[in-house]
Motif scaffolding. Structure first.
Motif, mmCIF file in Angstrom:
data_model
loop_
_atom_site.group_PDB
_atom_site.id
_atom_site.type_symbol
_atom_site.label_atom_id
_atom_site.label_comp_id
_atom_site.label_asym_id
_atom_site.label_seq_id
_atom_site.Cartn_x
_atom_site.Cartn_y
_atom_site.Cartn_z
ATOM 1 N N ILE A 201 14.449 -7.280 2.111
ATOM 2 C CA ILE A 201 13.644 -6.071 1.923
ATOM 3 C C ILE A 201 12.448 -6.368 1.023
ATOM 4 O O ILE A 201 11.329 -5.913 1.280
ATOM 5 C CB ILE A 201 14.510 -4.942 1.341
ATOM 6 N N ARG A 202 12.684 -7.127 -0.039
ATOM 7 C CA ARG A 202 11.592 -7.472 -0.960
ATOM 8 C C ARG A 202 10.497 -8.241 -0.241
ATOM 9 O O ARG A 202 9.304 -7.915 -0.362
ATOM 10 C CB ARG A 202 12.124 -8.297 -2.137
ATOM 11 N N ARG A 203 10.880 -9.253 0.535
ATOM 12 C CA ARG A 203 9.879 -10.052 1.243
ATOM 13 C C ARG A 203 9.174 -9.223 2.309
ATOM 14 O O ARG A 203 7.947 -9.349 2.492
ATOM 15 C CB ARG A 203 10.549 -11.277 1.878
ATOM 16 N N PHE A 204 9.929 -8.365 2.993
ATOM 17 C CA PHE A 204 9.332 -7.525 4.030
ATOM 18 C C PHE A 204 8.286 -6.591 3.432
ATOM 19 O O PHE A 204 7.172 -6.447 3.968
ATOM 20 C CB PHE A 204 10.428 -6.720 4.733
ATOM 21 N N GLU A 205 8.623 -5.937 2.322
ATOM 22 C CA GLU A 205 7.680 -5.005 1.699
ATOM 23 C C GLU A 205 6.467 -5.738 1.134
ATOM 24 O O GLU A 205 5.352 -5.192 1.129
ATOM 25 C CB GLU A 205 8.375 -4.213 0.589
ATOM 26 N N ASN A 206 6.653 -6.957 0.651
ATOM 27 C CA ASN A 206 5.519 -7.726 0.134
ATOM 28 C C ASN A 206 4.440 -7.914 1.196
ATOM 29 O O ASN A 206 3.235 -7.845 0.903
ATOM 30 C CB ASN A 206 5.986 -9.095 -0.371
ATOM 31 N N TRP A 207 4.875 -8.178 2.426
ATOM 32 C CA TRP A 207 3.925 -8.368 3.522
ATOM 33 C C TRP A 207 3.500 -7.045 4.140
ATOM 34 O O TRP A 207 2.359 -6.896 4.593
ATOM 35 C CB TRP A 207 4.551 -9.266 4.594
ATOM 36 N N ALA A 208 4.415 -6.086 4.166
ATOM 37 C CA ALA A 208 4.118 -4.818 4.849
ATOM 38 C C ALA A 208 3.114 -3.970 4.085
ATOM 39 O O ALA A 208 2.274 -3.298 4.701
ATOM 40 C CB ALA A 208 5.409 -4.029 5.059
ATOM 41 N N ALA A 209 3.190 -3.970 2.756
ATOM 42 C CA ALA A 209 2.341 -3.078 1.953
ATOM 43 C C ALA A 209 0.846 -3.246 2.247
ATOM 44 O O ALA A 209 0.142 -2.255 2.478
ATOM 45 C CB ALA A 209 2.632 -3.270 0.469
ATOM 46 N N PRO A 210 0.313 -4.489 2.249
ATOM 47 C CA PRO A 210 -1.117 -4.625 2.570
ATOM 48 C C PRO A 210 -1.450 -4.116 3.969
ATOM 49 O O PRO A 210 -2.496 -3.476 4.162
ATOM 50 C CB PRO A 210 -1.362 -6.135 2.444
ATOM 51 N N PHE A 211 -0.576 -4.389 4.945
ATOM 52 C CA PHE A 211 -0.836 -3.914 6.303
ATOM 53 C C PHE A 211 -0.803 -2.390 6.373
ATOM 54 O O PHE A 211 -1.578 -1.771 7.112
ATOM 55 C CB PHE A 211 0.189 -4.507 7.273
ATOM 56 N N VAL A 212 0.102 -1.776 5.594
ATOM 57 C CA VAL A 212 0.180 -0.309 5.570
ATOM 58 C C VAL A 212 -1.116 0.270 5.015
ATOM 59 O O VAL A 212 -1.657 1.250 5.551
ATOM 60 C CB VAL A 212 1.385 0.143 4.727
ATOM 61 N N LEU A 213 -1.633 -0.316 3.949
ATOM 62 C CA LEU A 213 -2.883 0.185 3.359
ATOM 63 C C LEU A 213 -4.052 0.001 4.317
ATOM 64 O O LEU A 213 -4.897 0.901 4.458
ATOM 65 C CB LEU A 213 -3.159 -0.536 2.040
ATOM 66 N N VAL A 214 -4.107 -1.150 4.973
ATOM 67 C CA VAL A 214 -5.170 -1.367 5.958
ATOM 68 C C VAL A 214 -5.030 -0.378 7.112
ATOM 69 O O VAL A 214 -6.020 0.221 7.569
ATOM 70 C CB VAL A 214 -5.125 -2.825 6.486
ATOM 71 N N GLY A 215 -3.792 -0.184 7.585
ATOM 72 C CA GLY A 215 -3.569 0.777 8.660
ATOM 73 C C GLY A 215 -3.969 2.185 8.270
ATOM 74 O O GLY A 215 -4.556 2.925 9.069
ATOM 75 N N ALA A 216 -3.661 2.580 7.020
ATOM 76 C CA ALA A 216 -4.058 3.911 6.548
ATOM 77 C C ALA A 216 -5.583 4.033 6.509
ATOM 78 O O ALA A 216 -6.142 5.082 6.860
ATOM 79 C CB ALA A 216 -3.468 4.179 5.164
ATOM 80 N N GLY A 217 -6.244 2.950 6.092
ATOM 81 C CA GLY A 217 -7.707 2.969 6.079
ATOM 82 C C GLY A 217 -8.295 3.101 7.477
ATOM 83 O O GLY A 217 -9.268 3.832 7.697
ATOM 84 N N VAL A 218 -7.693 2.391 8.439
ATOM 85 C CA VAL A 218 -8.166 2.487 9.829
ATOM 86 C C VAL A 218 -7.954 3.893 10.371
ATOM 87 O O VAL A 218 -8.831 4.455 11.045
ATOM 88 C CB VAL A 218 -7.425 1.452 10.709
ATOM 89 N N MET A 219 -6.804 4.494 10.056
ATOM 90 C CA MET A 219 -6.549 5.862 10.510
ATOM 91 C C MET A 219 -7.542 6.845 9.898
ATOM 92 O O MET A 219 -8.013 7.772 10.558
ATOM 93 C CB MET A 219 -5.123 6.277 10.159
ATOM 94 N N LEU A 220 -7.870 6.650 8.609
ATOM 95 C CA LEU A 220 -8.842 7.529 7.952
ATOM 96 C C LEU A 220 -10.208 7.406 8.609
ATOM 97 O O LEU A 220 -10.901 8.407 8.833
ATOM 98 C CB LEU A 220 -8.928 7.181 6.463
ATOM 99 N N TRP A 221 -10.594 6.177 8.924
ATOM 100 C CA TRP A 221 -11.877 5.970 9.615
ATOM 101 C C TRP A 221 -11.850 6.638 10.985
ATOM 102 O O TRP A 221 -12.819 7.290 11.390
ATOM 103 C CB TRP A 221 -12.149 4.471 9.764
ATOM 104 N N TRP A 222 -10.736 6.510 11.722
ATOM 105 C CA TRP A 222 -10.625 7.109 13.056
ATOM 106 C C TRP A 222 -10.714 8.630 12.979
ATOM 107 O O TRP A 222 -11.403 9.268 13.771
ATOM 108 C CB TRP A 222 -9.294 6.686 13.684
ATOM 109 N N MET A 223 -10.022 9.214 11.988
ATOM 110 C CA MET A 223 -10.043 10.672 11.854
ATOM 111 C C MET A 223 -11.442 11.178 11.499
ATOM 112 O O MET A 223 -11.899 12.196 12.027
ATOM 113 C CB MET A 223 -9.037 11.122 10.789
#
Length: 290
Positions: A201-223
């Motif tokens: 879980i620790r390793r997964f979240e380490n990699w997932a967090a940056p992708f989640v933030l980038v994904g949120a930024g892309v969604m904000l741009w799309w909206m």
């Protein structure tokens, strides 16, 4: 008053206290055994308390950025708040719930113990089973809700790829069988990660967090693109104002936001017991949750 210790409890194990105040079972000391101890409840040894500030921040990025959180926020907009009022309500609730989160989380790095063991200080050895089971039942419900939402995401994305044949497949229990398949896929993905333990879980979240933030930024741009820019998004006026109508809704809305993370404020030692230090869990959570 003194607490009566069950006669079948193991004798207390020898312990060592580090200069920073953290405690662990002394090397070579007998490991607690019996009906009140098992591998999941034993204190985490010091060499496995490896979570850093980034690990805790990444954990909260992954937990806070989810469809349920966005649904709460959009729900406040739907009942008449503007974006400033909604953000104010959510941010204040997160700051309020952060206080017991940090206080309860203190026991994790200090003793390396999970919530069911920490609860014994208040409820006793046997009595702690009640809050532990109640919390587990809430977790089961929450896991089901999140898994259904995640399954819906897979269902709708697959529908865009495969067309009407996917979305309009034969129905079971009021839903297309492909929706149930999507639910099962998301369930298996989560269990596969959880089954491998906290280090995965620790390793997964380490990699997932940056992708989640980038994904949120892309969604904000799309909206913003769909809305014709940030202006139309940010200029929507409040239907409630800042008068009695807003404050009447504010109290239950705030409690709803607090309730969103309140159960995790109880069992946060399940995560903080892997903390490298008190600073790691305190700063990491203080950065991540708000």
């Amino acid at each position: 008053m003194t607490e009566t210790v069950p006669t079948d409890s193991p004798p207390p194990a020898a312990q060592v206290t580090l200069p920073d105040g953290r405690v662990e079972i002394a090397p070579g000391a007998p490991v607690p055994s019996g009906p009140y101890a098992n591998e999941d409840l034993l204190p985490v040894p010091m060499e496995k308390r490896t979570w850093t500030t980034y690990n805790f921040s990444a954990l909260w990025v992954g937990m806070a950025h989810n469809t349920a959180s966005w649904t709460l926020a959009s729900g406040l907009i739907a009942v008449g708040m503007d974006w400033k009022q909604a953000v104010f309500t959510i941010a204040l609730a997160n700051l309020i719930v952060l206080v017991p989160m940090l206080l309860t989380g203190h026991a994790g790095p200090k003793y390396g113990i999970p919530f069911p063991v920490f609860a014994r200080a208040s409820f006793g050895v046997r009595g702690a089973n009640l809050p532990a089971v109640v919390r587990a039942l809430v977790a089961c419900g929450w896991f089901g809700i999140q898994t259904w939402i995640g399954g819906e995401a897979i269902f709708f994305l697959a529908g865009k790829l495969f067309g009407d044949s996917w979305a309009n497949a034969g129905h079971i229990g009021g839903y297309a069988w492909t929706m149930w398949l999507s639910f099962a896929i998301f369930w298996v993905l989560q269990v596969a990660i959880i089954y491998r333990g906290m280090e995965t879980i620790r390793r997964f979240e380490n990699w997932a967090a940056p992708f989640v933030l980038v994904g949120a930024g892309v969604m904000l741009w799309w909206m913003s693109d769909k809305a014709g820019g940030f202006g139309p998004l940010l200029d929507q006026p409040s239907k409630l104002g800042w008068g009695p109508d807003f404050w009447t809704l504010f109290a239950p809305a705030l409690m709803g936001m607090i309730g969103f993370w309140s159960t995790l404020s109880l069992n946060i030692p399940d995560f903080t017991r892997y903390g490298r230090s008190q600073k790691a869990q305190t700063v990491g959570q203080a950065l991540g949750l708000p």
